[in-house]
Design an enzyme around this catalytic site. Sequence first.
Site, PDB file in Angstrom:
ATOM      1  N   ASN A   9       0.881  -1.178   0.000  1.00  0.00           N
ATOM      2  CA  ASN A   9       0.000   0.000   0.000  1.00  0.00           C
ATOM      3  C   ASN A   9       0.908   1.215   0.000  1.00  0.00           C
ATOM      4  O   ASN A   9       1.472   1.570   1.029  1.00  0.00           O
ATOM      5  CB  ASN A   9      -0.893  -0.011   1.249  1.00  0.00           C
ATOM      6  CG  ASN A   9      -1.681   1.288   1.381  1.00  0.00           C
ATOM      7  OD1 ASN A   9      -1.828   2.044   0.417  1.00  0.00           O
ATOM      8  ND2 ASN A   9      -2.195   1.551   2.575  1.00  0.00           N
ATOM      9  N   LYS A  11       0.145   4.225  -0.277  1.00  0.00           N
ATOM     10  CA  LYS A  11      -0.501   5.423   0.292  1.00  0.00           C
ATOM     11  C   LYS A  11      -0.296   6.611  -0.641  1.00  0.00           C
ATOM     12  O   LYS A  11      -0.282   6.429  -1.858  1.00  0.00           O
ATOM     13  CB  LYS A  11       0.039   5.691   1.704  1.00  0.00           C
ATOM     14  CG  LYS A  11       0.068   4.431   2.575  1.00  0.00           C
ATOM     15  CD  LYS A  11       0.262   4.754   4.017  1.00  0.00           C
ATOM     16  CE  LYS A  11       0.511   3.475   4.788  1.00  0.00           C
ATOM     17  NZ  LYS A  11       0.172   3.570   6.181  1.00  0.00           N
ATOM     18  N   HIS A  94      -9.456   1.086   4.474  1.00  0.00           N
ATOM     19  CA  HIS A  94      -8.198   1.274   5.200  1.00  0.00           C
ATOM     20  C   HIS A  94      -8.444   2.198   6.399  1.00  0.00           C
ATOM     21  O   HIS A  94      -9.247   3.129   6.313  1.00  0.00           O
ATOM     22  CB  HIS A  94      -7.138   1.876   4.262  1.00  0.00           C
ATOM     23  CG  HIS A  94      -5.775   1.844   4.862  1.00  0.00           C
ATOM     24  ND1 HIS A  94      -5.340   2.791   5.754  1.00  0.00           N
ATOM     25  CD2 HIS A  94      -4.749   0.957   4.722  1.00  0.00           C
ATOM     26  CE1 HIS A  94      -4.102   2.491   6.133  1.00  0.00           C
ATOM     27  NE2 HIS A  94      -3.725   1.383   5.526  1.00  0.00           N
ATOM     28  N   GLU A  96      -6.838   4.581   7.543  1.00  0.00           N
ATOM     29  CA  GLU A  96      -6.619   6.014   7.283  1.00  0.00           C
ATOM     30  C   GLU A  96      -7.847   6.621   6.606  1.00  0.00           C
ATOM     31  O   GLU A  96      -8.177   7.784   6.836  1.00  0.00           O
ATOM     32  CB  GLU A  96      -5.342   6.202   6.445  1.00  0.00           C
ATOM     33  CG  GLU A  96      -4.094   5.971   7.296  1.00  0.00           C
ATOM     34  CD  GLU A  96      -2.889   5.448   6.530  1.00  0.00           C
ATOM     35  OE1 GLU A  96      -2.874   5.509   5.293  1.00  0.00           O
ATOM     36  OE2 GLU A  96      -1.950   4.964   7.200  1.00  0.00           O
ATOM     37  N   GLU A 166      -5.580  -5.251  10.265  1.00  0.00           N
ATOM     38  CA  GLU A 166      -4.585  -4.213  10.515  1.00  0.00           C
ATOM     39  C   GLU A 166      -4.908  -3.483  11.814  1.00  0.00           C
ATOM     40  O   GLU A 166      -5.728  -2.543  11.819  1.00  0.00           O
ATOM     41  CB  GLU A 166      -4.595  -3.197   9.372  1.00  0.00           C
ATOM     42  CG  GLU A 166      -4.273  -3.779   8.031  1.00  0.00           C
ATOM     43  CD  GLU A 166      -3.635  -2.736   7.130  1.00  0.00           C
ATOM     44  OE1 GLU A 166      -2.490  -2.951   6.731  1.00  0.00           O
ATOM     45  OE2 GLU A 166      -4.259  -1.704   6.849  1.00  0.00           O
ATOM     46  N   GLY A 172       2.089   2.165  10.599  1.00  0.00           N
ATOM     47  CA  GLY A 172       3.010   3.288  10.461  1.00  0.00           C
ATOM     48  C   GLY A 172       3.672   3.720  11.756  1.00  0.00           C
ATOM     49  O   GLY A 172       4.274   4.785  11.838  1.00  0.00           O
ATOM     50  N   SER A 212       3.139  -2.201  10.257  1.00  0.00           N
ATOM     51  CA  SER A 212       4.591  -2.172  10.469  1.00  0.00           C
ATOM     52  C   SER A 212       5.272  -3.503  10.168  1.00  0.00           C
ATOM     53  O   SER A 212       6.250  -3.871  10.814  1.00  0.00           O
ATOM     54  CB  SER A 212       4.933  -1.705  11.897  1.00  0.00           C
ATOM     55  OG  SER A 212       4.459  -0.384  12.095  1.00  0.00           O
TER      56      SER A 212
HETATM   57  C1  PEP Z   1      -0.831   0.014   5.746  1.00  0.00           C
HETATM   58  O1  PEP Z   1      -0.831   1.148   5.291  1.00  0.00           O
HETATM   59  O2  PEP Z   1      -1.746  -0.765   5.437  1.00  0.00           O
HETATM   60  C2  PEP Z   1       0.250  -0.398   6.643  1.00  0.00           C
HETATM   61  C3  PEP Z   1       0.199  -1.579   7.185  1.00  0.00           C
HETATM   62  O3  PEP Z   1       1.240   0.525   6.859  1.00  0.00           O
HETATM   63  P1  PEP Z   1       2.656   0.245   7.574  1.00  0.00           P
HETATM   64  O4  PEP Z   1       3.183  -1.046   7.008  1.00  0.00           O
HETATM   65  O5  PEP Z   1       3.506   1.417   7.221  1.00  0.00           O
HETATM   66  O6  PEP Z   1       2.393   0.118   9.031  1.00  0.00           O
END
Ligand code: PEP
Length: 252
Positions: A9, A11, A94, A96, A166, A172, A212
């Site tokens: 992803n 972003k 997601h 976000e 998630e 992040g 992460s």
């Molecule tokens: C994501 O954006 O779905 C995600 C898991 O981000 P990150 O790996 O940076 O935590």
Amino acid sequence: MRKPIIAGNWKMNNTAQETKNLLNELIPLVKDAKCEVVVCVPYTDLYAASEILKGTNIGLGAQNVHWADKGAYTGEISADMLLELGVKYVIIGHSERRQYFGETDETVNKRVIQALKKGLIPIVCIGETESERENGLTDEVNRRQLTIGLKDISAEDIQKIVIAYEPVWAIGTGKTATDQDADETIGKIREILGKMFSKDIAQGLRIQYGGSMNAKNAQGLMSMPEIDGGLIGGASLKAQDFSIIVKAADNF
Ligand code: PEP
């Protein structure tokens, strides 16, 4: 056997030119992958990405899709627009989007229904916030997000989707769920899906971990029996790191 799926992803990162550079570096690194490899890029990068990815084993994904076929929805993107660019996958719900752009379980549901109707593979994101976790609400939150987000999806259609668990506090932040924690929660998500659809269907569904995940912790997470891949944010922006995660998925 569930085929692991590793999806990046990106972003709101990478211009079209940067997309070309990153994908040109990534393609040879993952060309022999046994798992499914996907990159979900910003809308403005889809054309460049689709040209470069032709004939490769990397699938193209977008980061959202609107629920209407077309119309007065300024700033939104339709499924047909994505399909014409060779998009196969779409991230929906997601955290976000939920946190900053008012996405709800109900709008997630509308987008999932539209994606399935149009033949896109939805990667449906669910997961609890830090305070929900601290209050022991993880399973309840996941149950609510699944029950509403996947409402009115047929038994046939559900088998086409990918779920991404998630935990919001891990996205992040550099904090990752432990391998065991992630595995246990995903096991419970599978149980919830088993009750919503059937045990057999739930056993066949792919459920990714996201939050992460990186080149160092991917091996441990991927070795867990319930985890069928990863949705990768930050680490998907570096070809080397992303390819190490792909290789970790290939080992299981
Ligand atoms: C994501 O954006 O779905 C995600 C898991 O981000 P990150 O790996 O940076 O935590």
